[in-house]
Design an enzyme around this catalytic site. Structure first.
Site, short mmCIF file in Angstrom:
data_model
loop_
_atom_site.label_atom_id
_atom_site.label_comp_id
_atom_site.label_asym_id
_atom_site.label_seq_id
_atom_site.Cartn_x
_atom_site.Cartn_y
_atom_site.Cartn_z
N PHE B 131 3.77 -64.31 -23.35
CA PHE B 131 3.70 -64.33 -21.90
C PHE B 131 3.51 -62.89 -21.41
CE2 PHE B 131 5.12 -64.51 -17.52
CZ PHE B 131 4.35 -65.57 -17.07
N ASP B 203 12.26 -64.71 -26.25
CA ASP B 203 12.14 -65.18 -24.87
C ASP B 203 12.23 -66.71 -24.91
OD1 ASP B 203 11.29 -66.09 -22.37
OD2 ASP B 203 9.82 -64.48 -22.14
N TYR B 228 14.53 -71.06 -13.79
CA TYR B 228 13.83 -71.95 -12.85
C TYR B 228 12.90 -72.96 -13.50
CZ TYR B 228 10.24 -68.17 -13.00
OH TYR B 228 9.34 -67.22 -13.38
N LYS B 229 12.87 -73.00 -14.82
CA LYS B 229 12.02 -73.99 -15.49
C LYS B 229 12.88 -75.20 -15.89
CE LYS B 229 8.86 -70.35 -17.08
NZ LYS B 229 7.64 -70.78 -16.37
N ARG B 377 -2.12 -77.95 -18.72
CA ARG B 377 -0.78 -77.94 -19.32
C ARG B 377 0.08 -78.99 -18.64
NH1 ARG B 377 3.21 -72.73 -18.84
NH2 ARG B 377 3.72 -73.71 -16.86
#
Lengths: 418, 418
Positions: B131, B203, B228-229, B377
């Site tokens: 990322f 991560d 927040y995921k 995705r």
């Protein structure tokens, strides 16, 4: 001069509130009836507008809009939009100010920039009494860089000009002292720093929303500030940073997160800084906290900052005069400047049992702050504080001291946070 | 093997939902009826518990309690308490994990620690497809340190072991790839890194709350992750960091803010790091955002993480099989591993017009993500995603492709955030 401002009765205080052009602003805040809140310089009270905004942001934007709200509700632009609102309050161009991260994290970015822009210089000048996190962040950066930088701390503000020299990279000061409430002359000190070729970083934690500021006029290089004190953005609200336009493109700050990238959603493996001060953004912005701060800042749109300053000085004048009139035995030592030009928006006294006195005041509904080791701090936040609050607080403080209420054992034990 | 999981009717999908032991969890979330939400790996939906918590935190704690709530409502302990909840989900000791700042800022702290703990080594190994903010933060730190460190990026995960050598200070990887959904073998790669004397930083943005994790068992040194995921903490929720206990006292990280001080409220001019991983805290915690994340994490207390993983794989298996059964012309190229041991909790396909296809899907109420340049995705967040969502999404995707709906001009223009 002071005695004329002394409040001798609650009626007199109410009369002064009746003449206050900012008095209607108080209705915008959820302030409990049973307390006198003189701690808005630690945590601003809840604006009613924030309730509605949080309901909308949580239920409609997050709950219903979900991921689409990054565009549809403008979440993506919050750091910029909130920054522009703050810019007006601090006398800076909108594009120089962004809301982001904590004050501490923003200090690290700007300290890094300042040292990089003065690569031949090794000294940061500050005050030993500066707010600790400012000193800590400088210490953390200096240790990490390991290039012989030094933090030179003066014990008294009057020693600052003499401490500036041709090895000074940065003068880092908090504009209004968190303990004494003493205010620096931002323009004069910035000018003195520039004269020796140094940069300036001002911490506006106790200034933004408290006193009129003119960062552009004072030619300030860098600034940080706090969203949860006079700006009423809520506990731990996002902080803000200011980078003068002449420096904005001159350095790539080390906290090079994707929100400071020129094209975050291109997902490129190589960092390319956004143009301007936006490169000082880092990670994903905290939307709920940003929305609260944004709503709180809306209240400032029509506020006359000169009227705000006049009321602030009138409140602090009145508190000093009323306390000194009521407590003539000098057990309280005023440490806030009497000179209005050198005073922020708070009044602080030393008292040998300051912690216990503040606990006794809080038990009676007067909320101020204790600051170690011996300081009673009262914040007069002119957007919603009244002259009757000044009167009530002074009367309660006198009653505590006269009855020695603070000597009761339950007020001696310190809580974790004070 | 795949074909047996293909969903051929909505009834069949509903029957599988009827057998799902996690199915009752969906009622805890505010999911709009008219959309199929397959983007919980970008932004988790709103838990109903968060509404109540925000009302309490805003109105009672902030509005009524004001500054007193730092103690009385336990705001001061939120980073530690929220961290302990996350620790359980990632197989780490409670005292090794804290919620704080953004993922990007936390990466900087841990990257700084890793390089300092391997002072003779100069290389960070990572993937070019990691990322971007992970790579950017490493680039920012390397540039700032200016000590000859290098970021070595491999193009393919299979090249990681060969890239590790006695100059490797750190192996920094994202456990589940944000584009392909491919999952690394955390224990094996950590072991390989340790064998050459390197440290590891994982991560967990697409892992925490998605797959069972055992950081302690894998002997992981450092980790960061996202609130927040899959953890559903709200847009821009606080992130978290993990520091193995053996490293926690070994280094003083540079973002040395007052909340990482041993005694923040002693207001000392000299930084003294708190013992343990708490020294990796920095500024004042964002209370509103922390409270939302805390409430969202309460939902996880009784969740069986092995059942979660089994459902995740069943959902992604079913989606792959149903899409491949429905779209046999191979215009979609699966880039997610078919091997369950190598798959996270998402399914991604390449399509030459992926952006327009995703826009057409969103217009039909199926929300997934586009990732540049050509990736569709779909996140299957097992806490609330149903088999009927799998069926509906597959059916809609087939309809879009069969009718060439994505070729309509309104789906070709890219919005600012996608």
């Amino acid at each position: 001069m002071m005695t004329q401002h002394r409040l001798t009765s609650r009626d007199q205080a109410q009369a002064r509130d009746g003449q206050d052009c900012l008095a209607p602003m108080r209705a915008h805040f959820a302030l409990p009836d049973d307390i006198t809140y003189l701690d808005g310089n630690s945590l601003g009270p809840l604006p009613h507008a924030v309730r509605a905004r949080m309901t909308r942001t949580v239920n409609a934007e997050w709950g219903q809009g979900l991921i689409r709200s990054w565009n549809d509700a403008g979440w993506i632009d919050l750091p910029e939009r909130v920054g522009a609102r703050i810019a007006r309050l601090i006398g800076a161009p909108a594009q120089a100010v962004f809301a982001a991260d904590s004050t501490s994290v923003n200090l690290f970015k700007l300290l890094s920039a300042a040292l990089a822009l003065r690569p031949e210089r090794r000294v940061i000048v500050s005050e030993r009494g500066n707010f600790p996190t400012d000193l800590y962040m400088a210490q953390g950066l200096i240790t990490q860089l390991d290039r012989g930088h030094r933090l030179v701390l003066v014990d008294d503000a009057s020693a600052i000009p003499a401490a500036l020299c041709d090895d000074t990279a940065l003068l880092m000061l908090t504009h209004v002292d968190y303990r004494s409430g003493a205010m620096h002359d931002m323009a004069a000190l910035t000018h003195q720093a520039h004269r020796v070729g140094a940069l300036t970083l001002w911490d506006l934690a106790h200034s933004a929303g408290a006193v009129p500021l003119d960062l552009a006029g004072a030619d300030v290089d860098f600034a940080v500030g706090c969203g949860y004190k006079y700006l009423n953005g809520g506990p731990g609200a996002p902080a803000f940073f200011h980078v003068a336009e002449r420096h904005a493109d001159a350095f790539v700050q080390p906290l090079a997160g994707w929100f400071g990238h020129e094209a975050p959603f291109a997902f490129e493996p190589q960092y390319r800084p956004a143009p301007g001060a936006a490169r000082y953004l880092c990670g994903t912005p905290p939307v709920l906290a940003m929305a609260a701060l944004d709503a709180a800042l809306e209240l400032w749109e029509d506020v006359d900052l000169d009227a705000l300053r006049a009321k602030s000085l009138a409140l602090t004048d009145a508190f000093i005069a009323t306390i000194e009139g009521a407590c003539p035995d000098r057990v309280l030592e005023l440490i806030t400047p009497r000179d209005p030009a050198r005073r922020g928006s708070q009044v602080s006294f030393r008292h040998p049992q300051a912690y216990a006195v503040m606990q006794a005041l809080i038990a009676r509904g007067v909320i101020g702050d204790f600051r170690a080791p011996d300081i009673l701090r009262f914040g007069f936040t002119p957007l919603y504080t009244r002259f009757v609050d000044v009167f009530d607080a002074a009367k309660t403080l006198r009653a505590v001291l006269e009855t020695r209420a603070h000597e009761r054992p339950e007020f001696q034990i310190r809580a974790k946070v004070t």
